[in-house]
Structure formats: structure tokens, C-alpha cells
Design a protein around this motif. Structure first.
Motif, PDB file in Angstrom:
ATOM      1  N   CYS A 153      98.762 123.506  57.314  1.00 66.18           N
ATOM      2  CA  CYS A 153      98.238 123.303  59.062  1.00 66.18           C
ATOM      3  C   CYS A 153      99.139 124.677  60.012  1.00 66.18           C
ATOM      4  O   CYS A 153      99.342 124.073  60.732  1.00 66.18           O
ATOM      5  CB  CYS A 153      98.887 122.093  59.742  1.00 66.18           C
ATOM      6  SG  CYS A 153      97.467 120.585  57.900  1.00 66.18           S
ATOM      7  N   SER A 162     104.239 113.847  61.132  1.00 58.83           N
ATOM      8  CA  SER A 162     102.726 114.077  60.876  1.00 58.83           C
ATOM      9  C   SER A 162     101.633 113.353  61.831  1.00 58.83           C
ATOM     10  O   SER A 162     101.199 114.302  61.702  1.00 58.83           O
ATOM     11  CB  SER A 162     102.450 113.170  60.160  1.00 58.83           C
ATOM     12  OG  SER A 162     103.067 112.313  59.033  1.00 58.83           O
ATOM     13  N   ARG A 170      94.251 119.021  61.588  1.00 63.77           N
ATOM     14  CA  ARG A 170      94.268 118.515  60.510  1.00 63.77           C
ATOM     15  C   ARG A 170      92.299 119.125  59.449  1.00 63.77           C
ATOM     16  O   ARG A 170      92.860 119.137  58.315  1.00 63.77           O
ATOM     17  CB  ARG A 170      94.538 117.509  60.640  1.00 63.77           C
ATOM     18  CG  ARG A 170      95.570 117.067  60.452  1.00 63.77           C
ATOM     19  CD  ARG A 170      95.669 115.411  60.759  1.00 63.77           C
ATOM     20  NE  ARG A 170      96.733 114.813  61.262  1.00 63.77           N
ATOM     21  CZ  ARG A 170      97.975 113.679  60.492  1.00 63.77           C
ATOM     22  NH1 ARG A 170      97.518 114.217  59.315  1.00 63.77           N
ATOM     23  NH2 ARG A 170      99.314 113.522  60.679  1.00 63.77           N
ATOM     24  N   ILE A 219     101.586 114.997  54.851  1.00 68.32           N
ATOM     25  CA  ILE A 219     100.579 114.897  55.898  1.00 68.32           C
ATOM     26  C   ILE A 219      99.891 113.985  56.074  1.00 68.32           C
ATOM     27  O   ILE A 219      99.634 113.800  57.186  1.00 68.32           O
ATOM     28  CB  ILE A 219     100.184 116.555  55.771  1.00 68.32           C
ATOM     29  CG1 ILE A 219     101.189 117.638  56.340  1.00 68.32           C
ATOM     30  CG2 ILE A 219      99.101 116.602  56.906  1.00 68.32           C
ATOM     31  CD1 ILE A 219     101.107 119.096  56.233  1.00 68.32           C
TER      32      ILE A 219
END
Length: 245
Positions: A153, A162, A170, A219
Motif C-alpha cells: 500500500c 491498518s 486499499r 492490512i
């Protein structure tokens, strides 16, 4: 491509008859898989890929999740169920069940009467979905552009939590199919008859992408599941014992 399974020809005809898709495009998609090692890839992969054609990543993810829940149940049922019963069994609104089923007329017999059972057009569809060779396809995760990679990311700090990652970032960096593969590839292996050993495909994948996989699991919020999946992998390892004389 139909040899030795004539079901390929029958299914291809159903695909070409689908009024929602250009038959020329459908034929091109089918022929793209003519050199696949898996006999049924040319039959079923073009159909399944259409589920991911929606341009919205959020909708793609939802479709994949619903497909897994619904079709997963359909292919393992001892006796077929109606749309109404499927909806209640998997706790998904009937209208959402219909959305997925509407994409699968080529491989399922779907009656207009919602009280009548949904049936597989041919058992080879079940064989394809449950085939270990199909389940262990890591092409999504090892793709050099869209697959697993360090700092997927593009975070400015490894200390980023996250919940601080922008949803848009994302969606752009993590496709629905990559989300699915990352979370469930071990489950698919474990359900099959795969035995792991040194220098095999899984070993090579883990040597290169183990930390990338853990990063993405974190994540996506699935890190607590990772330990169970690692334990599952260990149960599939075939120990090599070298005896020197």
C-alpha cells in the motif's frame, strides 16, 4: 478442446447463447485457455472471470464473497436446494443470491420457480472447483504487478496501523481476487489432498512471499487467522528423511 470431455462443447454452447454477452468476445475468452494443462479451464475459467468484471473494487469484493458462500454450498450439497432455501441456509438476501446465479446460467440449471432446486449442469463443474490443481493456482498472488509485494500500500512508515490506511488506497492496490487468494489459499490446500515438500511450488512461494503474505493479512485485518493457517501448512508437510549408510 472438447476431447475427451464433450461437456466442454455443451457448456461452450450455453455460454455463446447467453444474450448478455457478445458471443464473439465469449469465444475469444474460451480460446484463450486452449493450451491450459487443466482440461476444464477452458470451459469454466471464462465464466468465473466474468464475476470480477465489475469496475467497482467494493462490488467485486462483495461478489467474490457471495459467490464463495453460495456456489461453495451448491457444489457440496448432498441434494440440491431451491433459491429460497439457499438464501435461508447461507443467510444471504434472496435478491443477492439471484444476482450471482444470473451470472452462472452456463453452468447451473436455474428454474424460474424459486421453490424448485438449483442444479449443476454437469458434475465436472464441481470437479473443477474442488480440484487441488485449481485450488493451488498462485497466479494472482505471484503476479509481478498486482500480486503480493513488500509495502503493497506504499505506506510512509512501517508503524502505520491498518485503520490509518485510506480505503481508496486499499481498493486501488488490493484487488478483490488478491484479497480472496491471500485469505483462503491455505484453506483450499488443506481441503485437498496436497502434500508439501522441500523445493515444491508452495515452498518456493513461501520463500519469496511469506512476509508479504503476513503484511497483507495484517492490512486486511486477518492476521489472527495467520497462525492457524501456518499450523495447517505444517500438517501437510512431507518430511524428507535422508539415511546415510
Amino acid at each position: 478442446m472438447a476431447m475427451p470431455l464433450f461437456i466442454f462443447a455443451a457448456t461452450a454452447c450455453r455460454v455463446l447463447e447467453d444474450h448478455r454477452w457478445d458471443p464473439i468476445d465469449s469465444l475469444k475468452e474460451i480460446l484463450e485457455h486452449q493450451h491450459e494443462n487443466l482440461q476444464l479451464s477452458g470451459t469454466y475459467l471464462p465464466i468465473l472471470k466474468r464475476i470480477l468484471m465489475d469496475p467497482s473494487p467494493q462490488r467485486q469484493n462483495k461478489l467474490v464473497q457471495t459467490f464463495r458462500q453460495m456456489v461453495g454450498v451448491i457444489v457440496v450439497l448432498e441434494s440440491p436446494l431451491s433459491i429460497t432455501s439457499l438464501s435461508k441456509l447461507i443467510d444471504i438476501e434472496e435478491r443477492n443470491v439471484r444476482i450471482i446465479l444470473d451470472l452462472l446460467h452456463s453452468v447451473l440449471n436455474i428454474p424460474h420457480d424459486t421453490s424448485k432446486p438449483v442444479r449443476l449442469f454437469h458434475l465436472s463443474f464441481r470437479d473443477f472447483l474442488l480440484d487441488p490443481a485449481t485450488k493451488t493456482d498462485f497466479s494472482v498472488m505471484i503476479d509481478s504487478q498486482q500480486g503480493l509485494q513488500e509495502n503493497i500500500c506504499e505506506l510512509s512508515s512501517y508503524g502505520t496501523s491498518s485503520d490509518q490506511i485510506e480505503a481508496q488506497k486499499r481498493d486501488v492496490r488490493i484487488s478483490a481476487e488478491l484479497r480472496y487468494s491471500t485469505r483462503y489459499w491455505v484453506d483450499h490446500l488443506h481441503q485437498g489432498t496436497v502434500v508439501l515438500s522441500d523445493h515444491d511450488k508452495i515452498h518456493g512461494f513461501l520463500k519469496k512471499h511469506f512476509l508479504h503474505w503476513l503484511e497483507l493479512m495484517s492490512i486486511l485485518g486477518y492476521l489472527p487467522e495467520a497462525l492457524d493457517k501456518i499450523n495447517a501448512l505444517q500438517t501437510m508437510v512431507q518430511l524428507s528423511i535422508i539415511i546415510s549408510r
